[in-house]
Design a protein around this motif. Structure first.
Motif, PDB file in Angstrom:
ATOM      1  N   VAL A  25       0.863  -1.176   0.000  1.00 18.29           N
ATOM      2  CA  VAL A  25       0.000   0.000   0.000  1.00 18.29           C
ATOM      3  C   VAL A  25       0.900   1.226   0.000  1.00 18.29           C
ATOM      4  CG1 VAL A  25      -1.679   1.342   1.329  1.00 18.29           C
ATOM      5  CG2 VAL A  25      -1.888  -1.158   1.213  1.00 18.29           C
ATOM      6  N   THR A  26       0.597   2.185  -0.864  1.00 20.96           N
ATOM      7  CA  THR A  26       1.379   3.414  -0.931  1.00 20.96           C
ATOM      8  C   THR A  26       0.709   4.488  -0.091  1.00 20.96           C
ATOM      9  OG1 THR A  26       2.149   2.870  -3.169  1.00 20.96           O
ATOM     10  CG2 THR A  26       2.352   5.167  -2.448  1.00 20.96           C
ATOM     11  N   LEU A  27       1.471   5.065   0.839  1.00 26.09           N
ATOM     12  CA  LEU A  27       0.943   6.105   1.716  1.00 26.09           C
ATOM     13  C   LEU A  27       0.951   7.452   0.998  1.00 26.09           C
ATOM     14  CD1 LEU A  27       2.555   5.268   5.174  1.00 26.09           C
ATOM     15  CD2 LEU A  27       0.542   4.284   4.071  1.00 26.09           C
ATOM     16  N   PRO A  28       0.219   8.443   1.538  1.00 27.89           N
ATOM     17  CA  PRO A  28       0.185   9.768   0.900  1.00 27.89           C
ATOM     18  C   PRO A  28       1.565  10.385   0.714  1.00 27.89           C
ATOM     19  CG  PRO A  28      -1.595   9.594   2.486  1.00 27.89           C
ATOM     20  CD  PRO A  28      -0.757   8.352   2.648  1.00 27.89           C
ATOM     21  N   ASP A  29       2.543  10.027   1.575  1.00 31.38           N
ATOM     22  CA  ASP A  29       3.886  10.608   1.425  1.00 31.38           C
ATOM     23  C   ASP A  29       4.737   9.862   0.411  1.00 31.38           C
ATOM     24  OD1 ASP A  29       4.544   8.241   2.700  1.00 31.38           O
ATOM     25  OD2 ASP A  29       5.406   9.184   4.486  1.00 31.38           O
ATOM     26  N   GLY A  30       4.153   8.836  -0.229  1.00 32.47           N
ATOM     27  CA  GLY A  30       4.877   8.091  -1.247  1.00 32.47           C
ATOM     28  C   GLY A  30       5.579   6.850  -0.739  1.00 32.47           C
ATOM     29  N   SER A  31       5.690   6.673   0.578  1.00 33.98           N
ATOM     30  CA  SER A  31       6.316   5.468   1.123  1.00 33.98           C
ATOM     31  C   SER A  31       5.353   4.295   1.027  1.00 33.98           C
ATOM     32  CB  SER A  31       6.728   5.696   2.574  1.00 33.98           C
ATOM     33  OG  SER A  31       5.599   5.966   3.381  1.00 33.98           O
ATOM     34  N   ARG A  32       5.916   3.085   1.098  1.00 31.68           N
ATOM     35  CA  ARG A  32       5.105   1.880   0.965  1.00 31.68           C
ATOM     36  C   ARG A  32       5.055   1.110   2.283  1.00 31.68           C
ATOM     37  NH1 ARG A  32       6.447  -1.992  -3.786  1.00 31.68           N
ATOM     38  NH2 ARG A  32       8.436  -2.122  -2.660  1.00 31.68           N
ATOM     39  N   PHE A  77      -4.732  -4.785   3.895  1.00 30.06           N
ATOM     40  CA  PHE A  77      -5.742  -4.425   4.896  1.00 30.06           C
ATOM     41  C   PHE A  77      -5.085  -3.983   6.205  1.00 30.06           C
ATOM     42  CE2 PHE A  77      -7.331  -7.847   2.154  1.00 30.06           C
ATOM     43  CZ  PHE A  77      -8.348  -7.155   1.500  1.00 30.06           C
ATOM     44  N   GLY A  78      -3.859  -3.523   6.094  1.00 29.79           N
ATOM     45  CA  GLY A  78      -3.100  -3.152   7.276  1.00 29.79           C
ATOM     46  C   GLY A  78      -2.284  -4.322   7.790  1.00 29.79           C
ATOM     47  N   ARG A  99      -2.719   1.610  17.965  1.00 30.30           N
ATOM     48  CA  ARG A  99      -2.905   1.712  16.517  1.00 30.30           C
ATOM     49  C   ARG A  99      -2.166   2.917  15.963  1.00 30.30           C
ATOM     50  NH1 ARG A  99      -8.697   0.620  14.856  1.00 30.30           N
ATOM     51  NH2 ARG A  99      -7.785  -1.463  15.009  1.00 30.30           N
ATOM     52  N   GLN A 100      -1.383   2.683  14.923  1.00 25.78           N
ATOM     53  CA  GLN A 100      -0.792   3.757  14.126  1.00 25.78           C
ATOM     54  C   GLN A 100      -1.631   3.900  12.865  1.00 25.78           C
ATOM     55  OE1 GLN A 100       3.345   2.219  13.851  1.00 25.78           O
ATOM     56  NE2 GLN A 100       3.951   4.239  14.571  1.00 25.78           N
ATOM     57  N   GLU A 101      -2.271   5.043  12.697  1.00 24.06           N
ATOM     58  CA  GLU A 101      -3.180   5.261  11.569  1.00 24.06           C
ATOM     59  C   GLU A 101      -2.496   6.131  10.533  1.00 24.06           C
ATOM     60  OE1 GLU A 101      -6.096   4.228   9.582  1.00 24.06           O
ATOM     61  OE2 GLU A 101      -6.711   4.001  11.692  1.00 24.06           O
ATOM     62  N   HIS A 102      -2.517   5.653   9.278  1.00 28.95           N
ATOM     63  CA  HIS A 102      -1.882   6.391   8.182  1.00 28.95           C
ATOM     64  C   HIS A 102      -2.869   6.633   7.035  1.00 28.95           C
ATOM     65  CE1 HIS A 102       2.229   6.099   9.836  1.00 28.95           C
ATOM     66  NE2 HIS A 102       1.866   4.887  10.240  1.00 28.95           N
ATOM     67  N   THR A 103      -4.084   6.963   7.345  1.00 32.01           N
ATOM     68  CA  THR A 103      -5.131   7.309   6.372  1.00 32.01           C
ATOM     69  C   THR A 103      -5.558   6.106   5.533  1.00 32.01           C
ATOM     70  OG1 THR A 103      -4.202   9.541   6.239  1.00 32.01           O
ATOM     71  CG2 THR A 103      -5.861   8.939   4.588  1.00 32.01           C
ATOM     72  N   VAL A 104      -4.652   5.556   4.762  1.00 35.29           N
ATOM     73  CA  VAL A 104      -4.999   4.433   3.881  1.00 35.29           C
ATOM     74  C   VAL A 104      -4.434   3.118   4.389  1.00 35.29           C
ATOM     75  CG1 VAL A 104      -5.188   5.903   1.847  1.00 35.29           C
ATOM     76  CG2 VAL A 104      -2.972   4.882   2.426  1.00 35.29           C
ATOM     77  N   TRP A 105      -3.765   3.166   5.522  1.00 32.91           N
ATOM     78  CA  TRP A 105      -3.107   1.958   6.043  1.00 32.91           C
ATOM     79  C   TRP A 105      -2.909   2.138   7.535  1.00 32.91           C
ATOM     80  CZ3 TRP A 105       1.531   0.734   8.517  1.00 32.91           C
ATOM     81  CH2 TRP A 105       1.945  -0.606   8.458  1.00 32.91           C
TER      82      TRP A 105
END
Length: 300
Positions: free
Chosen positions: A8-15, A20-21, A94-100
């Motif tokens: 999954v690619t995060l908003p900052d571009g990292s993977r 599903f997390g 929980r560490q929440e990263h918007t999409v992951w």
């Protein structure tokens, strides 16, 4: 291949790994397992893996049909060989990263059997003193949350329930009613309590969910059901005698916050005890207590 495998690619571009997390298990050694204080089980990630060569906890991608706890326990079983003798769940961060998101499940080992790496995903797994963890080359995300997780390992939530005031009048003497309440409470112990459902200050660390130790107090003379996983059943003293003390007593260096569930208006908990009414059980999100009792007056 599990359906959770994938990037999954995060908003900052990292993977990040896990469609599903992901989830991992931070396991605290049983008291006395290692000399020199508390230890946690750490995993030295294989050098070829994502952010390899760093230290973290056993874990991996969560499948679509798994809870974070189920995923963390499955991944632990796949990556760690040996028998911890069962585990007592403490809480979840929980560490929440918007999409992951990444869920760290905290638990205590029951016994201290030798544990070692079970597959090629780890160069090593070993018990590390909590004071020595910052000296390791940590997985960056784990290093960020470690101070909070370390504090949480010294915290515990207990929930004490007075059956005589939670159940309708006289129902606490009915074995079937008490057994249903016990089983409801076992569900609460397994699913955990959201931190937002707890009174301020009962536990100090910033976890998102806590898995409580639960004691069910049953009146003397009532049919006392057998305990079940997650719920201890305690017979109170005869009528007119004081109840057993409900206090947060420090044990093995662990600070325990007690939530005393009772309908008695004169209940004044002991040290570290917060008193709430029966409707808290329904508000906590697991128990149909309010439905069995009928409308519950607002708590003050």
């Amino acid at each position: 291949m599990s359906d959770g495998d994938g990037w999954v690619t995060l908003p900052d571009g990292s993977r990040r790994w896990g469609r599903f997390g992901s989830a991992g298990l931070l396991l605290l050694a049983p008291e006395g397992r290692e000399a020199g204080g508390s230890h946690v089980l750490m995993q030295h990630r294989a050098v070829w893996s994502h952010q390899g060569g760093t230290w973290g906890v056993p874990g991996g991608a969560r499948n679509s049909d798994e809870t974070p706890v189920q995923a963390a326990l499955r991944e632990f079983g796949e990556e760690v060989a040996g028998d911890p003798g069962g585990m007592e769940l403490v809480g979840l961060h929980r560490q929440e990263h918007t999409v992951w998101r990444y869920d760290t499940v905290l638990a205590r080992a029951v016994s201290g059997e030798r544990l070692e790496a079970a597959n090629w995903e780890s160069d090593e797994v070993r018990w590390v003193g909590v004071g020595d963890v910052p000296g390791l080359r940590l997985l960056p995300a784990f290093g960020t949350t470690w101070p909070l997780l370390r504090e949480a390992l010294g915290e515990r939530l207990a929930v004490d329930v007075d059956a005589s005031t939670v159940l309708p009048a006289g129902a606490d003497e009915d074995g079937a009613s008490v057994e249903r309440l016990r089983d409801d409470l076992a569900g609460l112990a397994a699913s955990g309590v959201a931190a937002g459902a707890l009174p301020d200050g009962i536990v100090g660390a910033g976890l998102h969910r806590w898995f409580p130790r639960i004691r069910l107090f049953v009146s003397a003379g009532a049919q006392v059901p057998e305990p079940v996983p997650g719920v201890e059943v305690v017979c109170t003293r005869p009528e007119g005698a004081p109840d057993p003390p409900v206090e947060a007593e420090p044990a093995d260096g662990v600070r325990t916050g007690v939530l005393f569930v009772t309908g008695r208006g004169d209940a004044a908990g002991g040290r570290g005890v917060h008193t709430v009414g029966p409707s808290w059980l329904a508000a906590a999100g697991a128990l149909p207590v309010a439905a069995r009792r009928g409308p519950v007056a607002p708590e003050t």
